[in-house]
Design a protein around this motif. Structure first.
Motif, PDB file in Angstrom:
ATOM      1  N   LEU A   1       0.868  -1.178   0.000  1.00 36.73           N
ATOM      2  CA  LEU A   1       0.000   0.000   0.000  1.00 36.73           C
ATOM      3  C   LEU A   1       0.901   1.223   0.000  1.00 36.73           C
ATOM      4  O   LEU A   1       1.594   1.499   0.990  1.00 36.73           O
ATOM      5  CB  LEU A   1      -0.918   0.006   1.233  1.00 36.73           C
ATOM      6  CG  LEU A   1      -1.897   1.187   1.348  1.00 36.73           C
ATOM      7  CD1 LEU A   1      -2.876   1.206   0.167  1.00 36.73           C
ATOM      8  CD2 LEU A   1      -2.656   1.135   2.669  1.00 36.73           C
ATOM      9  N   ALA A   2       0.923   1.936  -1.106  1.00 36.86           N
ATOM     10  CA  ALA A   2       1.791   3.109  -1.224  1.00 36.86           C
ATOM     11  C   ALA A   2       1.094   4.331  -0.622  1.00 36.86           C
ATOM     12  O   ALA A   2      -0.102   4.549  -0.872  1.00 36.86           O
ATOM     13  CB  ALA A   2       2.126   3.375  -2.684  1.00 36.86           C
ATOM     14  N   PRO A   3       1.804   5.118   0.167  1.00 37.38           N
ATOM     15  CA  PRO A   3       1.195   6.332   0.725  1.00 37.38           C
ATOM     16  C   PRO A   3       0.956   7.355  -0.386  1.00 37.38           C
ATOM     17  O   PRO A   3       1.681   7.412  -1.377  1.00 37.38           O
ATOM     18  CB  PRO A   3       2.242   6.827   1.718  1.00 37.38           C
ATOM     19  CG  PRO A   3       3.546   6.322   1.165  1.00 37.38           C
ATOM     20  CD  PRO A   3       3.230   4.996   0.541  1.00 37.38           C
ATOM     21  N   ARG A   4      -0.088   8.173  -0.197  1.00 38.69           N
ATOM     22  CA  ARG A   4      -0.425   9.208  -1.168  1.00 38.69           C
ATOM     23  C   ARG A   4      -0.655  10.527  -0.457  1.00 38.69           C
ATOM     24  O   ARG A   4      -0.994  10.556   0.727  1.00 38.69           O
ATOM     25  CB  ARG A   4      -1.700   8.854  -1.956  1.00 38.69           C
ATOM     26  CG  ARG A   4      -1.700   7.522  -2.653  1.00 38.69           C
ATOM     27  CD  ARG A   4      -2.970   7.364  -3.491  1.00 38.69           C
ATOM     28  NE  ARG A   4      -4.173   7.834  -2.825  1.00 38.69           N
ATOM     29  CZ  ARG A   4      -4.890   7.135  -1.957  1.00 38.69           C
ATOM     30  NH1 ARG A   4      -4.501   5.925  -1.601  1.00 38.69           N
ATOM     31  NH2 ARG A   4      -5.987   7.640  -1.417  1.00 38.69           N
ATOM     32  N   VAL A   5      -0.506  11.598  -1.210  1.00 31.62           N
ATOM     33  CA  VAL A   5      -0.863  12.928  -0.730  1.00 31.62           C
ATOM     34  C   VAL A   5      -2.241  13.259  -1.281  1.00 31.62           C
ATOM     35  O   VAL A   5      -2.436  13.288  -2.493  1.00 31.62           O
ATOM     36  CB  VAL A   5       0.162  13.982  -1.189  1.00 31.62           C
ATOM     37  CG1 VAL A   5      -0.280  15.372  -0.749  1.00 31.62           C
ATOM     38  CG2 VAL A   5       1.540  13.652  -0.639  1.00 31.62           C
ATOM     39  N   GLU A   6      -3.188  13.472  -0.381  1.00 26.62           N
ATOM     40  CA  GLU A   6      -4.556  13.795  -0.786  1.00 26.62           C
ATOM     41  C   GLU A   6      -4.860  15.245  -0.419  1.00 26.62           C
ATOM     42  O   GLU A   6      -4.858  15.624   0.755  1.00 26.62           O
ATOM     43  CB  GLU A   6      -5.560  12.863  -0.086  1.00 26.62           C
ATOM     44  CG  GLU A   6      -5.488  11.423  -0.527  1.00 26.62           C
ATOM     45  CD  GLU A   6      -6.163  11.203  -1.872  1.00 26.62           C
ATOM     46  OE1 GLU A   6      -6.878  12.116  -2.334  1.00 26.62           O
ATOM     47  OE2 GLU A   6      -5.976  10.114  -2.452  1.00 26.62           O
ATOM     48  N   ARG A   7      -5.108  16.073  -1.436  1.00 29.06           N
ATOM     49  CA  ARG A   7      -5.439  17.477  -1.192  1.00 29.06           C
ATOM     50  C   ARG A   7      -6.865  17.604  -0.659  1.00 29.06           C
ATOM     51  O   ARG A   7      -7.770  16.910  -1.103  1.00 29.06           O
ATOM     52  CB  ARG A   7      -5.286  18.274  -2.483  1.00 29.06           C
ATOM     53  CG  ARG A   7      -3.866  18.252  -3.044  1.00 29.06           C
ATOM     54  CD  ARG A   7      -3.792  19.044  -4.326  1.00 29.06           C
ATOM     55  NE  ARG A   7      -2.459  18.970  -4.914  1.00 29.06           N
ATOM     56  CZ  ARG A   7      -2.113  19.575  -6.041  1.00 29.06           C
ATOM     57  NH1 ARG A   7      -3.026  20.281  -6.707  1.00 29.06           N
ATOM     58  NH2 ARG A   7      -0.884  19.467  -6.509  1.00 29.06           N
ATOM     59  N   LEU A   8      -7.033  18.533   0.281  1.00 28.73           N
ATOM     60  CA  LEU A   8      -8.321  18.673   0.955  1.00 28.73           C
ATOM     61  C   LEU A   8      -8.798  20.120   0.901  1.00 28.73           C
ATOM     62  O   LEU A   8      -8.306  20.967   1.642  1.00 28.73           O
ATOM     63  CB  LEU A   8      -8.223  18.235   2.419  1.00 28.73           C
ATOM     64  CG  LEU A   8      -7.797  16.795   2.671  1.00 28.73           C
ATOM     65  CD1 LEU A   8      -7.502  16.584   4.140  1.00 28.73           C
ATOM     66  CD2 LEU A   8      -8.879  15.837   2.206  1.00 28.73           C
ATOM     67  N   GLY A   9      -9.722  20.424   0.021  1.00 27.72           N
ATOM     68  CA  GLY A   9     -10.420  21.699   0.043  1.00 27.72           C
ATOM     69  C   GLY A   9      -9.545  22.927  -0.129  1.00 27.72           C
ATOM     70  O   GLY A   9      -8.333  22.857  -0.294  1.00 27.72           O
ATOM     71  N   GLY A  10     -10.185  24.070  -0.084  1.00 29.11           N
ATOM     72  CA  GLY A  10      -9.505  25.354  -0.135  1.00 29.11           C
ATOM     73  C   GLY A  10      -8.628  25.489  -1.362  1.00 29.11           C
ATOM     74  O   GLY A  10      -8.997  25.101  -2.470  1.00 29.11           O
ATOM     75  N   ASP A  11      -7.443  26.046  -1.152  1.00 22.64           N
ATOM     76  CA  ASP A  11      -6.525  26.250  -2.271  1.00 22.64           C
ATOM     77  C   ASP A  11      -5.674  25.019  -2.543  1.00 22.64           C
ATOM     78  O   ASP A  11      -4.760  25.046  -3.375  1.00 22.64           O
ATOM     79  CB  ASP A  11      -5.620  27.454  -2.004  1.00 22.64           C
ATOM     80  CG  ASP A  11      -4.765  27.274  -0.760  1.00 22.64           C
ATOM     81  OD1 ASP A  11      -4.840  26.198  -0.135  1.00 22.64           O
ATOM     82  OD2 ASP A  11      -4.022  28.203  -0.423  1.00 22.64           O
ATOM     83  N   GLY A  12      -5.949  23.935  -1.837  1.00 22.02           N
ATOM     84  CA  GLY A  12      -5.213  22.704  -2.074  1.00 22.02           C
ATOM     85  C   GLY A  12      -3.978  22.534  -1.233  1.00 22.02           C
ATOM     86  O   GLY A  12      -3.308  21.508  -1.324  1.00 22.02           O
TER      87      GLY A  12
END
Length: 462
Positions: free
Chosen positions: A342-353
């Motif tokens: 399971l590779a870690p990911r960066v998940e953007r959350l709302g706003g300007d990212g």
């Protein structure tokens, strides 16, 4: 979130400084202006603490218990407890559910301080503060080894602040150097203690730079210092300092134990406090079919959905996007010769990212001797390796070692490992109980037994 002005709290009350530190929230936006106390001022405060008499033990316990009510019920800096918890979550990126749990740990520790201070006391010693006149003709008394206790706090979890109030109950005067990442939790706690009746000369909050923090540690009689391996190496040989470094907590699943239960323990331990706590599971050692176990664990952790830290559903840590990308890249670079389930990911959350969550990782190692088994990062990242019962040395150096096994001899051998602080049965590494020490009892470090004997009036001294 409005920018807050956060002062130091000295013996004379709030103390604002010309030099200030800007603290950004989890999205990278300035959120706080934090005082930075000069070295000469902090040194003077420590002199004042040292000159102040300790509170009698019964009064100290009563003040700590009342402080729990203040912490929970009163507005501090204009925030009630719920608003404080949301603010801490947004500042640090710690899920708000974790902040709430940590605050409950803090208030429970405050209310239980009168009992827990005795946990480390040898059975042959009278309690701290026992009057000489009330002591038996010969015996021992439990006494402080100093007067001033320093706390160089961590910012990975508000729960670290559940520990140090015990020192107040033991008669120490305390100086807390808060982490820049989370000065709000210790500020609320110090303010609550003062509102509950603790004299300001017993406890100060001293945000400062790293050089001044080192001075605080050197001038105190005892200190606890949180940090990474570099901090541990710096203070390893100092008897007056207790370094609190990476936990490197591990779970062992043997072939004779129920596999589904083992997967549950691994998942719960990995996700504890969003994977940022020192008791969260870092390494999992499996005796049979390591690859299948890693695959199933990856499947379970992959279902955890990212959410903003103030969302009740949040279970993963959040941080600025750039920081998250560096963290993920570091893990993937180290795992390039391993099997990434399971590779870690960066998940953007709302706003300007800019606000981002880091998703879990599961990596299979070919050997338990691989140093990555103890590589700890501030998100749920599990290194899975094969386990051999004849090679327990790979388990040493763990804050918590959980053994999901029916092998009683394995448990006994694990207890003999000198650098393992806690050994659990079929429980997650994150399991807590008020009677179980975190890393030994704090009283072991702060107190000592002193022999005491009254004069024998029936015979002359010769």
């Amino acid at each position: 979130m409005s920018v807050l002005d956060i002062p130091a709290l000295g013996p004379a009350g709030p103390y604002r400084t010309r030099k200030r530190t800007t603290v950004e929230d989890a999205s990278g936006v300035p959120a706080l202006e934090l005082a930075s106390v000069p070295a000469l001022v902090v040194s003077h405060w420590i002199d004042q603490l040292r000159a102040t008499a300790p509170l009698p033990a019964p009064r100290a316990a009563a003040v700590l218990g009342k402080a729990a009510d203040v912490f929970e019920d009163q507005e501090i800096l204009g925030d009630d407890l719920a608003a404080h918890q949301r603010r801490v979550a947004e500042l640090t990126g710690t899920p708000v559910a974790v902040v709430r749990e940590c605050d409950r740990l803090i208030t429970a520790a405050l209310r239980d301080a009168g009992r827990t201070v005795s946990s480390a006391r040898p059975s042959g010693c009278l309690p701290v503060g026992t009057a000489v006149a009330d002591a038996p003709s010969a015996g021992a008394v439990w006494c402080r080894v100093g007067d001033v206790f320093a706390v160089h706090a961590a910012g990975n979890s508000p729960g670290v602040h559940a520990m140090w109030p015990e020192a107040l109950a033991l008669g120490y005067r305390v100086v807390v150097r808060p982490s820049n990442r989370d000065p709000l939790t210790p500020l609320r706690l110090v303010a609550a203690l003062r509102q509950a009746g603790l004299p300001a000369g017993q406890l100060v909050l001293a945000p400062c730079d790293h050089a001044t923090a080192r001075l605080i540690v050197d001038r105190a009689d005892r200190a606890v210092v949180y940090g990474g391996q570099a901090v541990v190496d710096t203070y390893r040989n100092r008897g007056d300092v207790r370094p609190q470094g990476p936990g490197r907590s591990k779970l062992v699943v043997t072939a004779d134990a129920d596999r589904d239960t083992g997967l549950g323990l691994a998942s719960a331990g990995a996700l504890y406090h969003a994977g940022t706590a020192c008791t969260a599971t870092t390494g999992v050692l499996v005796e049979h079919d390591v690859t299948a176990f890693a695959e199933e664990l990856a499947t379970a952790l992959a279902t955890v959905a990212p959410a903003p830290p103030a969302d009740d559903a949040a279970r993963l840590p959040c941080m600025p996007q750039a920081d998250a990308e560096l963290l993920v890249a570091a893990v993937l670079d180290r795992a390039k010769d391993a099997v990434v389930h399971l590779a870690p990911r960066v998940e953007r959350l709302g706003g300007d990212g800019s606000l981002s969550a880091v998703t879990p990782a599961v990596v299979e190692l070919a050997s338990a001797k691989d140093p990555l088994l103890s590589y700890e990062v501030p998100f749920p990242c599990v290194w899975v390796a094969p386990f051999e019962r004849g090679a327990l040395d790979v388990l040493d150096g763990s804050l918590v070692l959980a053994l999901h096994s029916r092998d009683a001899e394995l448990h006994a051998r694990a207890l003999d490992l000198p650098s393992v602080s806690n050994v659990y049965g079929s429980r997650p590494t994150s399991w807590l109980h008020p009677d179980v020490p975190h890393d030994g009892f704090l009283g072991e470090f702060l107190m000592r037994a002193k022999g005491l004997a009254h004069a024998d009036e029936k015979r002359s001294d010769t």
